[in-house]
Design an enzyme around this catalytic site. Structure first.
Site, PDB file in Angstrom:
ATOM      1  CE  LYS A  32      -3.931  -1.910   2.620  1.00 33.59           C
ATOM      2  NZ  LYS A  32      -4.967  -1.681   1.615  1.00 33.59           N
ATOM      3  NE  ARG A  45     -10.832  -9.948  -1.916  1.00 37.64           N
ATOM      4  CZ  ARG A  45     -11.155  -9.022  -2.828  1.00 37.64           C
ATOM      5  NH1 ARG A  45     -11.490  -9.380  -4.058  1.00 37.64           N
ATOM      6  NH2 ARG A  45     -11.175  -7.747  -2.513  1.00 37.64           N
TER       7      ARG A  45
END
Ligand code: BES
Ligand code: MN
Ligand code: ZN
Length: 496
Positions: A273, A347
């Site tokens: 990020k 996920r």
């Protein structure tokens, strides 16, 4: 904070607070105090145009003709619109004002504080709940606070004719303790709260009768949890899977399952990020935090239901051993996943946590909570969590619980198109689709690990776990979102 209820009259000394309806300055507590002060209160109200509109505050220090140190009047708006959530907000506002004063105790008058939408019992209990929730502070790392920078207020006495408020509040206070547990977990920095220490904090729940099981990497490897383990493999901290079982229902009855994403820090991994704002990713375990807090609330109030909370705890780091974009991992379900972006890690954690939950517990219904996508913030800002499910009955239950607690949900689409876009050329699926519909694509991914016909809903809480501004019953920081929602959902649907 000690909160007591009494029927006795308001004391003539010390600090006193009371709510007032819009246009209600000639009635009830306000009128009585005004008479005692020979009209000083009405004059003060007129001076600042105070009429009792929602969130207006009239704060009178050393009022004339009264021995009281302070009279704090909180506007709660029109009586016709007044609900328990309005009462909570008024309690929160009172807390903010009273926490700043030097006195150790305060008396609050809750008389005539009912409406067509709530009884005095509900209004008084929820006022107290709002007060308590808003007093939350996380200042354990502030070593330089002077005594006068710390709140002095320790006791609140609520003067009300309500006979049931005390009993109702006793339950709400336990739920608030669950919320506090979540806020503490979410507030902790990631050098303090990592999978192992998170699991250790969950062990504290054993004292309440919760069965706590912790699986480490060795056990998870044996179970074939390649999706969850792939996320954690770049971290120096060992990944953990925690199960929290509360058995307050009929013996042998299948439980409700709550599953939480617990990414204790999300750097993005190799798909790293940008630096700006990365510190926010300490609260990427907000889903797991909410599940742990909900189990605490249920255990505290000895809920008559069987509930299991499962937490997938990992840290997503870049490292020589970290997983790469283009890796293919095998999940516990046997399905293979091509990793396109290592930042779509939540996920992957949920894929194995959810599969394991179904295999071990065969739940009657399963709800997962996750700070899963930035895209849900684009769609819903910080107002709602996204609700994804194909089960209309479950959706209705959850939406209703959201309305009742103020922990709002908005139903989002989950359709075949969202599943189509995660097809992979070399594996059973890939872990990201296009940016468009990002939150639904993520939900569809999780849906591939839910057994056919199971009652399942996914809540994307990326916009709700943390707040950068004060809210009526939430000081800025960790919100504890989800605890009250899940408690309410279980109470109204599974405790009979
Ligand atoms: N933890 C983030 C999602 C997130 C973003 C939570 C902002 C709270 C605030 C998640 O793991 C993530 O990185 N999601 C990616 C997915 C993308 C790579 C498909 C995102 O939303 O950008
Ligand atoms: Mn991520
Ligand atoms: Zn994440």
């Amino acid at each position: 904070m000690q909160i007591a209820f009494t029927k006795s009259a308001l004391p003539a000394t010390g600090a006193v607070a009371a709510p007032v309806f819009e246009g209600g300055l000639k009635e009830g507590v306000f009128a009585a105090l005004d008479a005692r002060s020979k009209g000083a209160l009405a004059r003060a109200a007129a001076t600042v145009n105070f009429s009792g509109k929602k969130d207006q505050v009239l704060d009178i220090i050393a009022p004339a003709f009264l021995e009281n140190s302070r009279i704090l009047i909180i506007g709660v708006g029109k009586k016709a619109d007044f609900t328990i959530l309005g009462a909570e907000g008024a309690g929160g506002l009172a807390a903010v004002r009273l926490m700043r004063m030097r006195e150790k105790s305060v008396s609050i008058a809750l008389d005539g504080f009912d409406s067509d939408k709530t009884t005095i019992d509900g209004a008084a209990a929820h006022f107290a709940q709002g007060f308590l929730l808003r007093t939350y502070r996380f200042d354990k790392y502030k070593t330089k606070l002077e005594p006068d920078q710390k709140p002095q207020l320790a006791k609140v006495t609520i003067h009300t004719p309500s006979t049931k408020a005390k009993v109702l509040f006793a339950e709400l206070e336990k739920i608030a303790q669950g919320v506090t547990f979540t806020r503490d977990l979410v507030s902790e920095p990631p050098n303090v709260l990592y999978p192992e220490s998170f699991a250790a904090r969950c062990k504290e729940l054993e004292a309440l009768g919760v069965k706590v099981t912790v699986l480490g990497v060795k056990e998870m490897k044996k179970l074939g949890m390649g999706a969850l383990l792939g996320v954690g493999q770049g971290s120096a901290r060992e990944s953990k899977l925690v199960a929290l079982e509360w058995k307050g229902g009929r013996e042998g009855k299948a439980p409700v399952a709550l599953v939480g994403k617990g990414v204790c820090f999300d750097t993005g991994g190799i798909s790293i990020k940008p630096a700006a704002g990365m510190e926010d990713m300490k609260w990427d375990m907000g889903g797991a935090g909410a599940v742990a807090g909900a189990i605490k609330a249920l255990a505290m109030r000895k809920a008559k239901a069987n509930v299991v909370g499962v937490l997938g705890l990992v840290e997503n780091m870049p490292d020589g051993n970290a997983q790469r974009p283009s890796d293919v991992v095998r999940s516990m379900s046997g399905q293979t996943i091509e990793i396109i972006n290592t930042d779509a890690e939540g996920r992957l954690v949920l894929a194995d946590a959810i599969w394991w939950t179904q295999e071990v517990y065969k739940p009657v219904a399963m709800v997962d909570l996750a700070t899963l996508t930035g895209a849900i913030l684009i769609a819903l800002a910080n107002e709602y969590a996204g609700l994804f499910t194909k089960d209309d009955a479950l959706a209705a239950q959850l939406l209703k619980a959201g309305e009742a607690t103020g922990e709002l949900l908005w139903r989002m689409p989950l359709a075949k198109v969202h599943d189509d876009v995660i097809k992979s050329d070399i594996a059973d699926m890939k872990n990201t689709g296009p940016r468009e519909g990002g939150s639904s694509n993520a939900a569809a991914f999780i849906g591939r690990f839910v057994k056919k016909g199971a009652a399942w809903a996914h809540l994307d809480i990326a916009g709700k776990a943390w707040t950068t501004k004060d809210l009526p019953v939430v000081p800025k920081g960790a919100t504890g979102y989800g605890v009250r929602l899940l408690d309410e959902w279980i109470r109204t649907n599974y405790e009979k």
